[in-house]
Design a protein around this motif. Sequence first.
Motif, PDB file in Angstrom:
ATOM      1  N   ASP A 436       0.806  -1.219   0.000  1.00 41.31           N
ATOM      2  CA  ASP A 436       0.000   0.000   0.000  1.00 41.31           C
ATOM      3  C   ASP A 436       0.837   1.267   0.000  1.00 41.31           C
ATOM      4  OD1 ASP A 436       1.086  -0.143   2.467  1.00 41.31           O
ATOM      5  OD2 ASP A 436      -0.774   0.162   3.591  1.00 41.31           O
ATOM      6  N   GLY A 437       2.169   1.129  -0.149  1.00 41.11           N
ATOM      7  CA  GLY A 437       3.018   2.318  -0.241  1.00 41.11           C
ATOM      8  C   GLY A 437       3.446   2.864   1.099  1.00 41.11           C
ATOM      9  N   GLY A 438       3.164   2.152   2.202  1.00 43.40           N
ATOM     10  CA  GLY A 438       3.579   2.610   3.526  1.00 43.40           C
ATOM     11  C   GLY A 438       5.078   2.526   3.692  1.00 43.40           C
ATOM     12  N   PRO A 439       5.597   3.046   4.783  1.00 40.20           N
ATOM     13  CA  PRO A 439       7.049   3.035   4.995  1.00 40.20           C
ATOM     14  C   PRO A 439       7.557   1.645   5.289  1.00 40.20           C
ATOM     15  CG  PRO A 439       5.941   3.808   6.969  1.00 40.20           C
ATOM     16  CD  PRO A 439       4.878   3.624   5.928  1.00 40.20           C
ATOM     17  N   GLY A 487      -6.972   5.896 -10.424  1.00 40.72           N
ATOM     18  CA  GLY A 487      -6.368   7.012 -11.128  1.00 40.72           C
ATOM     19  C   GLY A 487      -5.102   6.650 -11.837  1.00 40.72           C
ATOM     20  N   GLY A 488      -4.658   5.393 -11.849  1.00 38.86           N
ATOM     21  CA  GLY A 488      -3.468   5.069 -12.620  1.00 38.86           C
ATOM     22  C   GLY A 488      -2.501   4.211 -11.849  1.00 38.86           C
ATOM     23  N   THR A 489      -1.219   4.321 -12.202  1.00 36.67           N
ATOM     24  CA  THR A 489      -0.160   3.506 -11.628  1.00 36.67           C
ATOM     25  C   THR A 489       0.015   3.792 -10.141  1.00 36.67           C
ATOM     26  OG1 THR A 489       0.956   3.562 -13.759  1.00 36.67           O
ATOM     27  CG2 THR A 489       2.267   2.931 -11.841  1.00 36.67           C
ATOM     28  N   ASP A 490       0.322   2.729  -9.364  1.00 39.28           N
ATOM     29  CA  ASP A 490       0.561   2.900  -7.930  1.00 39.28           C
ATOM     30  C   ASP A 490       2.022   3.281  -7.720  1.00 39.28           C
ATOM     31  OD1 ASP A 490       0.513   2.950  -5.257  1.00 39.28           O
ATOM     32  OD2 ASP A 490       0.202   0.790  -4.961  1.00 39.28           O
ATOM     33  N   ALA A 491       2.343   4.588  -7.872  1.00 39.39           N
ATOM     34  CA  ALA A 491       3.724   5.061  -7.728  1.00 39.39           C
ATOM     35  C   ALA A 491       4.188   4.986  -6.280  1.00 39.39           C
ATOM     36  CB  ALA A 491       3.841   6.501  -8.241  1.00 39.39           C
ATOM     37  N   ALA A 519       4.484   7.854   1.321  1.00 44.37           N
ATOM     38  CA  ALA A 519       3.824   8.161   0.049  1.00 44.37           C
ATOM     39  C   ALA A 519       2.507   7.395  -0.055  1.00 44.37           C
ATOM     40  CB  ALA A 519       4.735   7.800  -1.118  1.00 44.37           C
ATOM     41  N   LYS A 520       1.548   8.020  -0.752  1.00 42.62           N
ATOM     42  CA  LYS A 520       0.226   7.408  -0.928  1.00 42.62           C
ATOM     43  C   LYS A 520      -0.374   7.897  -2.226  1.00 42.62           C
ATOM     44  CE  LYS A 520      -3.320   4.987   0.640  1.00 42.62           C
ATOM     45  NZ  LYS A 520      -3.232   3.551   0.944  1.00 42.62           N
ATOM     46  N   MET A 521      -0.943   6.974  -3.008  1.00 43.59           N
ATOM     47  CA  MET A 521      -1.647   7.344  -4.234  1.00 43.59           C
ATOM     48  C   MET A 521      -3.104   7.609  -3.892  1.00 43.59           C
ATOM     49  SD  MET A 521       0.394   7.533  -6.782  1.00 43.59           S
ATOM     50  CE  MET A 521      -0.871   7.651  -8.043  1.00 43.59           C
ATOM     51  N   VAL A 522      -3.607   8.816  -4.155  1.00 42.87           N
ATOM     52  CA  VAL A 522      -4.996   9.190  -3.906  1.00 42.87           C
ATOM     53  C   VAL A 522      -5.522   9.938  -5.124  1.00 42.87           C
ATOM     54  CG1 VAL A 522      -6.586  10.450  -2.421  1.00 42.87           C
ATOM     55  CG2 VAL A 522      -4.598   9.339  -1.428  1.00 42.87           C
ATOM     56  N   ASN A 523      -6.539   9.331  -5.756  1.00 42.31           N
ATOM     57  CA  ASN A 523      -7.202   9.980  -6.891  1.00 42.31           C
ATOM     58  C   ASN A 523      -6.207  10.372  -7.983  1.00 42.31           C
ATOM     59  OD1 ASN A 523      -9.538  10.793  -8.149  1.00 42.31           O
ATOM     60  ND2 ASN A 523      -9.456  12.889  -7.337  1.00 42.31           N
ATOM     61  N   GLY A 524      -5.250   9.473  -8.246  1.00 43.34           N
ATOM     62  CA  GLY A 524      -4.302   9.707  -9.330  1.00 43.34           C
ATOM     63  C   GLY A 524      -3.144  10.615  -8.974  1.00 43.34           C
ATOM     64  N   LYS A 525      -3.062  11.044  -7.730  1.00 43.89           N
ATOM     65  CA  LYS A 525      -1.983  11.915  -7.304  1.00 43.89           C
ATOM     66  C   LYS A 525      -1.051  11.163  -6.359  1.00 43.89           C
ATOM     67  CE  LYS A 525      -4.324  16.405  -7.604  1.00 43.89           C
ATOM     68  NZ  LYS A 525      -4.700  17.622  -6.862  1.00 43.89           N
ATOM     69  N   LEU A 580      -4.247   9.176   6.120  1.00 44.27           N
ATOM     70  CA  LEU A 580      -4.376   8.702   4.740  1.00 44.27           C
ATOM     71  C   LEU A 580      -5.799   8.229   4.457  1.00 44.27           C
ATOM     72  CD1 LEU A 580      -1.016   6.787   4.397  1.00 44.27           C
ATOM     73  CD2 LEU A 580      -1.585   9.095   3.647  1.00 44.27           C
ATOM     74  N   LYS A 581      -6.414   7.610   5.440  1.00 41.09           N
ATOM     75  CA  LYS A 581      -7.806   7.189   5.278  1.00 41.09           C
ATOM     76  C   LYS A 581      -8.706   8.408   5.123  1.00 41.09           C
ATOM     77  CE  LYS A 581     -11.384   4.389   7.470  1.00 41.09           C
ATOM     78  NZ  LYS A 581     -11.725   3.549   8.646  1.00 41.09           N
ATOM     79  N   LYS A 582      -8.415   9.446   5.929  1.00 35.73           N
ATOM     80  CA  LYS A 582      -9.190  10.678   5.821  1.00 35.73           C
ATOM     81  C   LYS A 582      -8.988  11.316   4.456  1.00 35.73           C
ATOM     82  CE  LYS A 582     -11.752  14.037   7.480  1.00 35.73           C
ATOM     83  NZ  LYS A 582     -13.169  13.818   7.824  1.00 35.73           N
TER      84      LYS A 582
END
Length: 596
Positions: A436-439, A487-491, A519-525, A580-582
């Motif tokens: 999920d992109g967590g540390p 929104g796309g790739t999970d960077a 880092a977290k991917m939210v709505n393509g950002k 991140l959930k918020k």
Amino acid sequence: MNADLKKCMMLHKAAGFVPIKPRRIDAAFFSLEANLFCGGGRVAYQAIYRRWRPTVFDDVVGQEHITKTLKNQIMNNSTAHAYLFCGTRGTGKTSTAKILARAVNCLNPKDGNPCNECSVCRGLLDESILDVTELDGASKNKVENIRDIIDDVMFLPSVARKKVYIIDEVHMVTQQAFNALLKTLEEPPEHVMFILATTELNKVPITVLSRCQQFEFRRITNKDISGRMEKILAADGYEAEGAALSLIAELGDGSMRDSLSVLDKCVGASDGKLAYDDVVKIVGIADNDALYSLSVCIASGDTKAALEKIDEVIEKGKELGLFAERLMKYLRDVLVVKITGNAEEFLNTSAENRNKIEELTEQFSKERLIRAIDLLCAASAQARYSGFPRTLYEMALVKMCEPEMEETEEALLDRISVLEQKVKEGVIPISAAPADGGPRQAADAPPWDTQEDLKVNQRADTALPVKKEKAKPAEEHTDQPAAPAAGGTDAASRWPEIMNYVKSHGGMPIFPHLALVQAKMVNGKLCVVFGDNALVSKSVISKPANVKLIEEAAKSVTGEDIPVACVTSREIGIEGDDPLKKLEELSKTHSEIEFI
């Protein structure tokens, strides 16, 4: 010349007076004056560096590249009309000038050296022949003093072959006096030679440099200084430990005169044999063992032991400012050896001390050494104007041992280097990055199941930790990779690769700040989330140039254009909730959120 006259003139010289040749010789007067100077027949004590001043080129230590050239010029009768000797204090400039003045006038030179036995050499040694003039550039620096020289060079020498003018500390001569001397310095009479000496070559005009043969005197190595002192002590009937001579040579800092002055001071307190402890006690410095022990405390972060070491140093009567200077030099030596890996070439110290310094290079990181030296420099500068210097030095020592007390870039780099070393040594095991992109977290790190655990584990200047989900039953585990965010790739899952790209493409100054985020991917950002107290790091990363660099890194890693947003947990969440959930909840109701 009458023997009493010679004796009196030599006594005048030893006392620092200029000998004056009287017209009449009164034996009774000279006998009385000799008793006054000698204390009833006993010759006054003379400092070691004066008694053992070199009398031939071969006695000049550590300057073979100069003495060999001068000896060849004497033997080939190809001496220059003007010389310029430059170098640090106590390296033999004035002594070499005096030897050269005798060598060019000696009646029986031996392999380029003056014989010191002929009538001219003896006359120059006891200054009964006045054809060699030694001037102090600091006091004889006016135009009228130079005019006296210009008028005097027109007369032939009285006894010697050449008139020699030795001007010491020539950089103190004024610009107008230099200009007045230029013509005579460029084309002096055949019977005249100039020898200029200076410790600050940069202050000598280029017009003077171009008219002289320039010789640069090097700093003398500790080995050469120790060898010379050993010969002097043997001739005077003393003995000394090798460690004691090495310490004195180190205190001399490349200067033979400084080292002999320290030796002269220490010999008086010894009982026939000079010991290492005698030097430490007399000079009033901390020995290398104390520096080594304190350095170990700094490297290991043992603040309590470090403060105890400082207290021991003060109780022994050592001057704290001098100790800080020695510690600064000691840490500098450790840094040089750590970078170069060559202790013998870059360190001018004993073999035992080199071995200890090489051991310390394994315990220190470069970042901690640089930061420690910076803190000592700042403390030394502030202590000069403070009534509480001990407090300043102790504060600097605490900061060296505990870099987490500061939020400066140097302190962050120090802490990161320590963590990297622990990871490299396996002290902190690191697992793969979560899907999920967590540390990254240690494999044996416990989950934060309660809000109290979160407060305990969260550091004020680190990224906000992500609450771990409890392990799913074994039957629910799958081998399929996690689906990318909407929104796309999970960077976010490739955040470590993005950080490495930033680091290797000019982003090293911001790399410590990126180490504090998740880092977290939210709505393509690609959202870069900072802890509540990491506002300084957020302000740095939020600069347009840095955001653009991160976007460039994300595109290079993922192959897609991904916008980057910077946000703190306080801006998007409430205390006690997962920010991140918020953020995900807000992104569902607001398609366009301005995070920066």
